[in-house]
Design a protein around this motif. Structure first.
Motif, PDB file in Angstrom:
ATOM      1  N   GLY A 135      36.617  40.928  45.360  1.00  0.00           N
ATOM      2  CA  GLY A 135      37.818  40.142  45.592  1.00  0.00           C
ATOM      3  C   GLY A 135      37.492  38.807  46.237  1.00  0.00           C
ATOM      4  O   GLY A 135      38.129  37.782  45.928  1.00  0.00           O
ATOM      5  N   TYR A 159      40.148  41.398  38.009  1.00  0.00           N
ATOM      6  CA  TYR A 159      40.896  41.218  39.250  1.00  0.00           C
ATOM      7  C   TYR A 159      42.378  41.156  38.925  1.00  0.00           C
ATOM      8  O   TYR A 159      42.808  40.400  38.045  1.00  0.00           O
ATOM      9  CB  TYR A 159      40.473  39.934  39.967  1.00  0.00           C
ATOM     10  N   ALA A 165      40.065  43.770  43.031  1.00  0.00           N
ATOM     11  CA  ALA A 165      39.018  43.746  42.017  1.00  0.00           C
ATOM     12  C   ALA A 165      38.632  45.153  41.587  1.00  0.00           C
ATOM     13  O   ALA A 165      38.695  46.110  42.369  1.00  0.00           O
ATOM     14  CB  ALA A 165      37.793  43.011  42.549  1.00  0.00           C
TER      15      ALA A 165
END
Length: 243
Positions: A135, A159, A165
């Motif tokens: 992320g 994502y 993610a």
């Protein structure tokens, strides 16, 4: 909307690059990008660069191109790889040297971010070091699609805003449709020195209209490159791992 051929890490392996570029033509790509490391490890750096320029491939800077710039960057390599880069400098002409060290560290084209290592523009940072916190990587850049190289492996991440993610996902042979509503980061593997358990040269085609990534696996004459590595006195390990 264009179809993009995206490759990485030819590593002065002309036999592999020649076959990949021929396949790119056969597949009818509209534009071709190489995410760095045209040189290093392999025996034909000048010829590899000549091929990329003749084919009008847009080359980005990889860590091996960066290693040519000065001793500060060269210290980041293990001794055998650094020795090959010193030999590479002797094997390329001045025009090619200047071209290599002036490559961009990253670019955005057709809505896609492209970089050798880790976005937004790191040529030396390995993506796998961030697999538990992807992320943070997605937060570094805004584009929906990102393509990277450097690890010589094949992988992808997604994502989703508000969720985060994905873990590492496979990039399988054939077509992968990139789902709308997600952002996508894809490692395209390597042309000249694959490390994904399949010794064929790899690259991807990205159809920007259909959001489809197609992994291409191209066989080439490995023995020819091995023979040249040995003939030029490069470390045997760089030949053995081609198989």
């Amino acid at each position: 909307m264009p179809r993009l051929a995206i490759m990485s890490d030819p590593h002065a392996n002309v036999a592999a690059l020649t076959r990949v570029l021929a396949d790119v033509v056969d597949q009818g790509a509209d534009a071709t990008y190489c995410l760095g490391d045209a040189i290093g490890y392999g025996p034909q750096p000048q010829e590899c660069c000549d091929l990329l320029r003749e084919a009008r491939v847009t080359l980005l800077m990889g860590n091996h191109e960066q290693g040519l710039i000065n001793i500060h960057y060269l210290r980041g390599f293990n001794q055998p790889a650094a020795d090959v880069l010193r030999r590479t400098r002797e094997l390329i002409d001045e025009t090619t040297y200047q071209w290599l060290i002036s490559r961009p560290k990253g670019l955005v084209a057709h809505g896609c971010r492209m970089v050798h290592g880790t976005p937004p523009d790191s040529v030396s940072e390995y993506l796998w070091r961030h697999e538990t916190n992807m992320g943070e990587i997605f937060a570094r850049y805004p584009e929906e699609f990102c393509f990277v190289g450097h690890t010589h492996d094949l992988m992808r991440f997604t994502y989703q805003p508000g969720i985060g993610a994905s873990p590492r996902l496979a990039l399988p042979p054939g077509e992968t449709v990139l789902e709308p509503g997600l952002r996508h980061l894809i490692n395209v593997g390597a042309v000249g020195q694959p490390r994904d358990g399949d010794n064929r040269a790899k690259y991807v085609l990205f159809d920007t209209a259909t959001r489809t990534v197609t992994l291409r696996r191209v066989p080439y004459d490995i023995a020819a490159t091995v023979a040249l590595i040995e003939a030029r006195g490069f470390p045997r390990a760089f030949a053995d791992r081609l198989w």
